[in-house]
Design a protein around this motif. Sequence first.
Motif, PDB file in Angstrom:
ATOM      1  N   ASN A 256       0.829  -1.209   0.000  1.00  0.00           N
ATOM      2  CA  ASN A 256       0.000   0.000   0.000  1.00  0.00           C
ATOM      3  C   ASN A 256       0.859   1.254   0.000  1.00  0.00           C
ATOM      4  N   ILE A 257       1.917   1.251   0.798  1.00  0.00           N
ATOM      5  CA  ILE A 257       2.813   2.406   0.879  1.00  0.00           C
ATOM      6  C   ILE A 257       3.660   2.532  -0.385  1.00  0.00           C
ATOM      7  N   ILE A 258       4.325   1.451  -0.780  1.00  0.00           N
ATOM      8  CA  ILE A 258       5.218   1.531  -1.943  1.00  0.00           C
ATOM      9  C   ILE A 258       4.426   1.816  -3.217  1.00  0.00           C
ATOM     10  N   GLY A 259       3.285   1.136  -3.374  1.00  0.00           N
ATOM     11  CA  GLY A 259       2.467   1.352  -4.566  1.00  0.00           C
ATOM     12  C   GLY A 259       1.873   2.747  -4.611  1.00  0.00           C
ATOM     13  N   GLY A 260       1.431   3.244  -3.444  1.00  0.00           N
ATOM     14  CA  GLY A 260       0.916   4.610  -3.378  1.00  0.00           C
ATOM     15  C   GLY A 260       1.988   5.625  -3.720  1.00  0.00           C
ATOM     16  N   ASN A 261       3.213   5.360  -3.261  1.00  0.00           N
ATOM     17  CA  ASN A 261       4.329   6.255  -3.572  1.00  0.00           C
ATOM     18  C   ASN A 261       4.611   6.296  -5.069  1.00  0.00           C
ATOM     19  N   THR A 262       4.551   5.120  -5.698  1.00  0.00           N
ATOM     20  CA  THR A 262       4.811   5.059  -7.140  1.00  0.00           C
ATOM     21  C   THR A 262       3.770   5.858  -7.913  1.00  0.00           C
ATOM     22  N   PHE A 263       2.502   5.743  -7.491  1.00  0.00           N
ATOM     23  CA  PHE A 263       1.460   6.519  -8.160  1.00  0.00           C
ATOM     24  C   PHE A 263       1.639   8.010  -7.883  1.00  0.00           C
ATOM     25  N   ASP A 264       2.128   8.348  -6.686  1.00  0.00           N
ATOM     26  CA  ASP A 264       2.347   9.759  -6.347  1.00  0.00           C
ATOM     27  C   ASP A 264       3.371  10.407  -7.273  1.00  0.00           C
ATOM     28  N   VAL A 265       4.343   9.626  -7.751  1.00  0.00           N
ATOM     29  CA  VAL A 265       5.327  10.183  -8.685  1.00  0.00           C
ATOM     30  C   VAL A 265       4.624  10.649  -9.958  1.00  0.00           C
ATOM     31  N   LEU A 266       3.550   9.940 -10.326  1.00  0.00           N
ATOM     32  CA  LEU A 266       2.788  10.348 -11.504  1.00  0.00           C
ATOM     33  C   LEU A 266       2.153  11.728 -11.326  1.00  0.00           C
ATOM     34  N   CYS A 267       1.991  12.155 -10.058  1.00  0.00           N
ATOM     35  CA  CYS A 267       1.455  13.501  -9.802  1.00  0.00           C
ATOM     36  C   CYS A 267       2.312  14.563 -10.487  1.00  0.00           C
ATOM     37  N   VAL A 268       3.621  14.300 -10.571  1.00  0.00           N
ATOM     38  CA  VAL A 268       4.522  15.247 -11.222  1.00  0.00           C
ATOM     39  C   VAL A 268       4.169  15.340 -12.711  1.00  0.00           C
ATOM     40  N   ALA A 269       3.910  14.183 -13.341  1.00  0.00           N
ATOM     41  CA  ALA A 269       3.534  14.182 -14.759  1.00  0.00           C
ATOM     42  C   ALA A 269       2.191  14.866 -14.974  1.00  0.00           C
ATOM     43  N   PHE A 270       1.212  14.547 -14.120  1.00  0.00           N
ATOM     44  CA  PHE A 270      -0.106  15.176 -14.235  1.00  0.00           C
ATOM     45  C   PHE A 270      -0.024  16.686 -13.983  1.00  0.00           C
ATOM     46  N   SER A 271       0.828  17.071 -13.033  1.00  0.00           N
ATOM     47  CA  SER A 271       1.002  18.490 -12.723  1.00  0.00           C
ATOM     48  C   SER A 271       1.633  19.225 -13.905  1.00  0.00           C
ATOM     49  N   ASP A 272       2.557  18.557 -14.597  1.00  0.00           N
ATOM     50  CA  ASP A 272       3.179  19.164 -15.773  1.00  0.00           C
ATOM     51  C   ASP A 272       2.142  19.404 -16.872  1.00  0.00           C
ATOM     52  N   ILE A 273       1.219  18.453 -17.034  1.00  0.00           N
ATOM     53  CA  ILE A 273       0.161  18.606 -18.031  1.00  0.00           C
ATOM     54  C   ILE A 273      -0.752  19.778 -17.665  1.00  0.00           C
ATOM     55  N   ALA A 274      -1.021  19.932 -16.347  1.00  0.00           N
ATOM     56  CA  ALA A 274      -1.911  21.009 -15.885  1.00  0.00           C
ATOM     57  C   ALA A 274      -1.216  22.368 -15.859  1.00  0.00           C
ATOM     58  N   TYR A 275       0.113  22.373 -15.756  1.00  0.00           N
ATOM     59  CA  TYR A 275       0.881  23.621 -15.670  1.00  0.00           C
ATOM     60  C   TYR A 275       0.940  24.286 -17.047  1.00  0.00           C
ATOM     61  N   LEU A 276       0.532  25.523 -17.132  1.00  0.00           N
ATOM     62  CA  LEU A 276       0.353  26.198 -18.423  1.00  0.00           C
ATOM     63  C   LEU A 276       1.540  27.058 -18.855  1.00  0.00           C
ATOM     64  N   ASN A 277       2.598  27.057 -18.053  1.00  0.00           N
ATOM     65  CA  ASN A 277       3.719  27.947 -18.350  1.00  0.00           C
ATOM     66  C   ASN A 277       4.981  27.200 -18.752  1.00  0.00           C
ATOM     67  N   GLY A 278       4.814  26.083 -19.454  1.00  0.00           N
ATOM     68  CA  GLY A 278       5.986  25.341 -19.904  1.00  0.00           C
ATOM     69  C   GLY A 278       6.199  24.063 -19.126  1.00  0.00           C
ATOM     70  N   SER A 279       7.444  23.611 -19.097  1.00  0.00           N
ATOM     71  CA  SER A 279       7.804  22.367 -18.414  1.00  0.00           C
ATOM     72  C   SER A 279       7.941  22.608 -16.912  1.00  0.00           C
ATOM     73  N   ILE A 280       7.171  21.882 -16.125  1.00  0.00           N
ATOM     74  CA  ILE A 280       7.220  22.069 -14.675  1.00  0.00           C
ATOM     75  C   ILE A 280       8.529  21.527 -14.091  1.00  0.00           C
ATOM     76  N   TYR A 281       9.167  20.605 -14.824  1.00  0.00           N
ATOM     77  CA  TYR A 281      10.427  20.024 -14.353  1.00  0.00           C
ATOM     78  C   TYR A 281      11.536  21.073 -14.275  1.00  0.00           C
ATOM     79  N   HIS A 282      11.419  22.104 -15.115  1.00  0.00           N
ATOM     80  CA  HIS A 282      12.495  23.088 -15.203  1.00  0.00           C
ATOM     81  C   HIS A 282      12.253  24.324 -14.351  1.00  0.00           C
ATOM     82  N   VAL A 283      11.250  24.247 -13.462  1.00  0.00           N
ATOM     83  CA  VAL A 283      11.063  25.321 -12.480  1.00  0.00           C
ATOM     84  C   VAL A 283      11.270  24.787 -11.066  1.00  0.00           C
ATOM     85  N   LEU A 284      11.781  23.558 -10.990  1.00  0.00           N
ATOM     86  CA  LEU A 284      12.052  22.992  -9.666  1.00  0.00           C
ATOM     87  C   LEU A 284      13.146  23.792  -8.964  1.00  0.00           C
ATOM     88  N   ALA A 285      12.894  24.128  -7.719  1.00  0.00           N
ATOM     89  CA  ALA A 285      13.872  24.872  -6.925  1.00  0.00           C
ATOM     90  C   ALA A 285      14.826  23.896  -6.237  1.00  0.00           C
TER      91      ALA A 285
END
Length: 338
Positions: A256-285
């Motif tokens: 439950n923990i490991i699988g939930g964590n793996t799906f949580d990584v997908l949040c980054v991909a979904f967030s990039d799709i929702a982010y309207l100002n370019g690649s979200i990966y390249h605004v990481l601080a």
Amino acid sequence: MELPAAIILFVIFTAVIGIAGTRLSKTADQFADLTGLGEALVGGVLIGSIDSLAGTITSITAAYQNHPELAISNALGGILAQTTFLALADISYKKANLEHAAASYPNLMQGTLLIIMLSFILLVTFAPELSVGGTNPASILMIIGYIFGVRMIWKAGKRAMWVPKSTASTVEDLVLYVEGRNLNKRRVAIKFFILAAIVAFSGFVVAETGIVIAAETKLSETIVGGLFTGVATALPELIITFTAVRQGALTLAVSNIIGGNTFDVLCVAFSDIAYLNGSIYHVLARAQLLIIAMTLMQVSILVMGLLDREKHGIAGIGWESFLIIVLFAGGYTIVFFS
């Protein structure tokens, strides 16, 4: 929302998660046995993804509203929190180190998939920025990679090319429930998804109210996302994991923990799709990169613990659980003061 209302709703829906999550844990064990999917797949894919819905919605909303720091910190902070919850569950299991008792081939595969996906985020971050229709193509590749990885884990569970050594403390994923007059597969499936929907909605309310509560502290979005909303959205995993440990469904608790964590990584991909100002990966601080590094260390330590399978360790828990807790506390201390 006013702060008093947010606090009341936070407490109420946390209690709902506790009640529904306790029942969901037993229902998930029944569902795993009746369908033949097994605890590792049900916990790692079904419950893990359902429990992650609250964090996913929170990250997507934050990204769409031009808060990329909050979106990424929430997703990655949830992974840190959930892995630490597993270490806390280890403390609650007195018979042996949890990673010793619940060692399984699918759990190791899930942990390895999580490491690959986290490493992929770093790889994309340092690669040249690309954007097609406002989305980095890497996000689509990550989603495809997750699906491919889950398929591999399912096949691994069927082939069983690697089997952990059975000891007196090993708790194997045995079939305890069979279909009969009092236990119908269809009824159990309906109950499973109703309880899962309740937990997911309650987790979303907890996350939203957590944002309101955290905002009153005037902390940075990294702290708010990584610590407050990240922990808030991880509460369903905490409840279900502790309940599964208490009921003896140890493989379900870990997956439950490991699988939930793996799906949580997908949040980054979904967030990039929702982010309207370019690649979200390249605004990481710098703080988000630190959280990714801490998460990679935590998961790597966990996988080593599943392989090493120490029976008893520091303070009655495994060395990996001890290091995971220290890393969580020390890492956020660095983030807070940096």
